[in-house]
Motif scaffolding. Structure first.
Motif, mmCIF file in Angstrom:
data_model
loop_
_atom_site.group_PDB
_atom_site.id
_atom_site.type_symbol
_atom_site.label_atom_id
_atom_site.label_comp_id
_atom_site.label_asym_id
_atom_site.label_seq_id
_atom_site.Cartn_x
_atom_site.Cartn_y
_atom_site.Cartn_z
ATOM 1 N N THR A 76 77.358 49.784 60.431
ATOM 2 C CA THR A 76 78.677 50.330 60.869
ATOM 3 C C THR A 76 79.776 49.602 60.277
ATOM 4 O OG1 THR A 76 78.691 49.232 62.723
ATOM 5 C CG2 THR A 76 77.602 51.459 62.700
ATOM 6 N N THR A 77 81.019 50.211 60.408
ATOM 7 C CA THR A 77 82.186 49.428 60.066
ATOM 8 C C THR A 77 82.411 48.377 61.200
ATOM 9 O OG1 THR A 77 83.431 51.091 61.514
ATOM 10 C CG2 THR A 77 83.577 51.301 59.123
ATOM 11 N N THR B 53 79.990 46.376 62.747
ATOM 12 C CA THR B 53 79.124 45.299 62.144
ATOM 13 C C THR B 53 79.686 44.541 60.723
ATOM 14 O OG1 THR B 53 77.142 46.485 62.966
ATOM 15 C CG2 THR B 53 76.772 44.859 61.477
ATOM 16 N N THR B 54 80.141 45.287 59.709
ATOM 17 C CA THR B 54 80.861 45.063 58.841
ATOM 18 C C THR B 54 82.070 43.971 58.906
ATOM 19 O OG1 THR B 54 80.202 46.862 57.580
ATOM 20 C CG2 THR B 54 81.510 45.384 56.380
ATOM 21 N N ARG C 22 81.067 43.706 52.433
ATOM 22 C CA ARG C 22 81.132 45.129 51.966
ATOM 23 C C ARG C 22 80.229 45.918 52.768
ATOM 24 N NH1 ARG C 22 84.147 46.494 47.630
ATOM 25 N NH2 ARG C 22 84.806 44.796 46.338
ATOM 26 N N LYS C 23 80.734 47.158 53.156
ATOM 27 C CA LYS C 23 79.870 48.109 54.080
ATOM 28 C C LYS C 23 78.754 48.516 53.185
ATOM 29 C CE LYS C 23 80.433 51.595 57.423
ATOM 30 N NZ LYS C 23 79.374 52.556 57.039
ATOM 31 N N ASP C 24 77.533 48.250 53.893
ATOM 32 C CA ASP C 24 76.298 48.773 53.060
ATOM 33 C C ASP C 24 76.009 50.231 53.992
ATOM 34 O OD1 ASP C 24 73.862 49.418 52.678
ATOM 35 O OD2 ASP C 24 72.968 47.513 52.916
ATOM 36 N N SER C 25 75.766 51.228 53.730
ATOM 37 C CA SER C 25 75.750 52.339 54.395
ATOM 38 C C SER C 25 74.153 52.938 54.380
ATOM 39 C CB SER C 25 76.520 53.530 53.793
ATOM 40 O OG SER C 25 77.727 53.182 54.182
ATOM 41 N N ASP D 158 78.316 58.874 53.479
ATOM 42 C CA ASP D 158 79.203 58.021 54.153
ATOM 43 C C ASP D 158 80.381 57.843 53.190
ATOM 44 O OD1 ASP D 158 80.654 55.936 55.566
ATOM 45 O OD2 ASP D 158 78.807 54.873 56.209
ATOM 46 N N THR E 5 82.836 55.663 53.547
ATOM 47 C CA THR E 5 83.215 54.141 53.751
ATOM 48 C C THR E 5 82.054 53.154 52.858
ATOM 49 O OG1 THR E 5 82.195 54.011 55.755
ATOM 50 C CG2 THR E 5 84.611 54.562 55.949
ATOM 51 N N VAL F 111 87.359 51.457 63.216
ATOM 52 C CA VAL F 111 86.297 50.407 63.314
ATOM 53 C C VAL F 111 85.375 50.616 64.612
ATOM 54 C CG1 VAL F 111 85.590 47.842 63.437
ATOM 55 C CG2 VAL F 111 87.577 48.645 62.196
#
Length: 345
Positions: free
Chosen positions: A57-58, A60-61, A104-107, A113, A115, A209
């Motif tokens: 999630t945002t 966690t990132t 970087r956000k890993d979806s 997603d 984001t 977030v």
């Protein structure tokens, strides 16, 4: 280890939801590494034997970027370990040097997603004591009061903030600092936010977030089919729309099979073919019962509506409509603290 004992049997269990995967699902998966991923909680086993990867999630990132920034006050960083709100301890790719951290956000395998890949940047500096986290550029802010936030507040959920603060505090102790101040930024947040619901719910200037578990679920057709198969095999079922609802569904209905169906409530009820319980936060539940529930209320969200004098009447009308449209279906609406806001009986 892929399994744990459930009763007298060894089963593969999802540590995030507590769901013991059916043996036939496990048998269809011929990839040992994929089963290990599912058993770790970072993957989801589907009915056809595929394993879909959960993302972060945002929240966690942001926590990973913050931890990398603080750790880099003492040394360069090329990865961090973060404890998720669901309790899992995971490794998250992140870089840090000279008090600046990036992630970087890993979806995962969630294809929709917007984001995905978004860069989170944190800068850290020593402070007299404790941990201070500041939301900076690209993080949205509320432009009006809501039941949980005041105008001007950063759009950072309490769960996400707790995760960020915990990660920064772990790093502070590791590098031997009395205190740290961390500023979080999402350079492309304002642009990406235009593709989200934020402008419609009164959040401007960036993305939110969030993250109740810290993980992004890989919702696709395969995962939906797995949920429907669980529903068809359940003697008593409670359907819910999100992770908070899933948690309280299990507490309120321990003898039921609790299944997270997201926006697929309609089809889920078709699969039930009889009695069922819907339990969750009011947003998706009431919009499913009455898509026009907000019309004429002056409210942008159902959560806003719950704080108005009109709420009791709106809820009762929604319950009456559900009894008419879905006989045999009981609806229980809860808030984020687990308080029951209404029960259709």
């Amino acid at each position: 280890m892929w399994s744990k004992k459930v009763g007298s049997e060894e089963r593969v269990v999802d540590p995030v939801t507590g769901y013991a995967y059916p043996d036939e699902w496990v048998a269809r998966c011929e990839d040992a590494a994929a089963l290990t991923l599912a058993a770790s909680g970072l993957g989801v086993l589907t009915a056809d034997g595929r394993v879909l990867r959960r993302g972060f999630t945002t929240g966690t990132t942001a926590a990973a970027a913050a931890k990398a920034a603080v750790l880099s006050l003492g040394r360069p960083v090329d990865g961090v370990a973060v404890t998720l709100p669901c309790g899992l301890r995971v490794a998250v790719p992140a870089r840090g040097e000279g008090g600046r951290g990036e992630a970087r956000k890993d979806s995962g395998d969630y294809p929709s997603d917007v984001t995905a890949g978004l860069l989170f940047v944190a800068t850290a500096e020593p402070a007299p004591a404790g941990v201070e986290v500041v939301a900076g550029e690209g993080i949205g802010r509320f432009v009006r009061d809501t039941p949980r936030y005041r105008a001007g507040d950063a759009a950072v959920s309490q769960t996400a903030m707790a995760s960020i603060e915990r990660a920064a505090d772990e790093a502070r102790k590791e590098v031997g600092r009395a205190g740290v101040r961390v500023v979080l930024a999402i350079p492309e947040g304002a642009a990406v936010a235009q593709k989200t619901l934020n402008p419609r719910v009164g959040v401007e200037g960036g993305v939110s977030v969030l993250g109740s578990t810290g993980l992004v679920e890989p919702w696709d057709d395969h995962l939906s089919e797995a949920a429907f198969e669980r529903i068809r095999g359940a003697e008593r079922v409670v359907l819910t729309t999100g992770r908070t609802g899933l948690r309280y569904s299990r507490l309120l209905f321990p003898s039921h099979e609790a299944v997270l169906v997201g926006v697929n409530l309609g089809r889920a009820l078709d699969e039930v073919r009889g009695k069922a319980v819907i339990c969750g936060l009011p947003g998706l539940v009431l919009k499913f019962i009455d898509p026009d529930v907000l019309r004429g209320t002056g409210c942008a969200t159902v959560e806003d509506l719950t704080a108005t004098p009109a709420w009791p009447g709106v809820l009762e009308r929604a319950f009456a409509r559900c009894r008419e449209d879905h006989p045999g279906v009981r609806v229980v609406v809860v808030d984020r603290a687990g308080t029951v806001l209404g029960d259709s009986g």
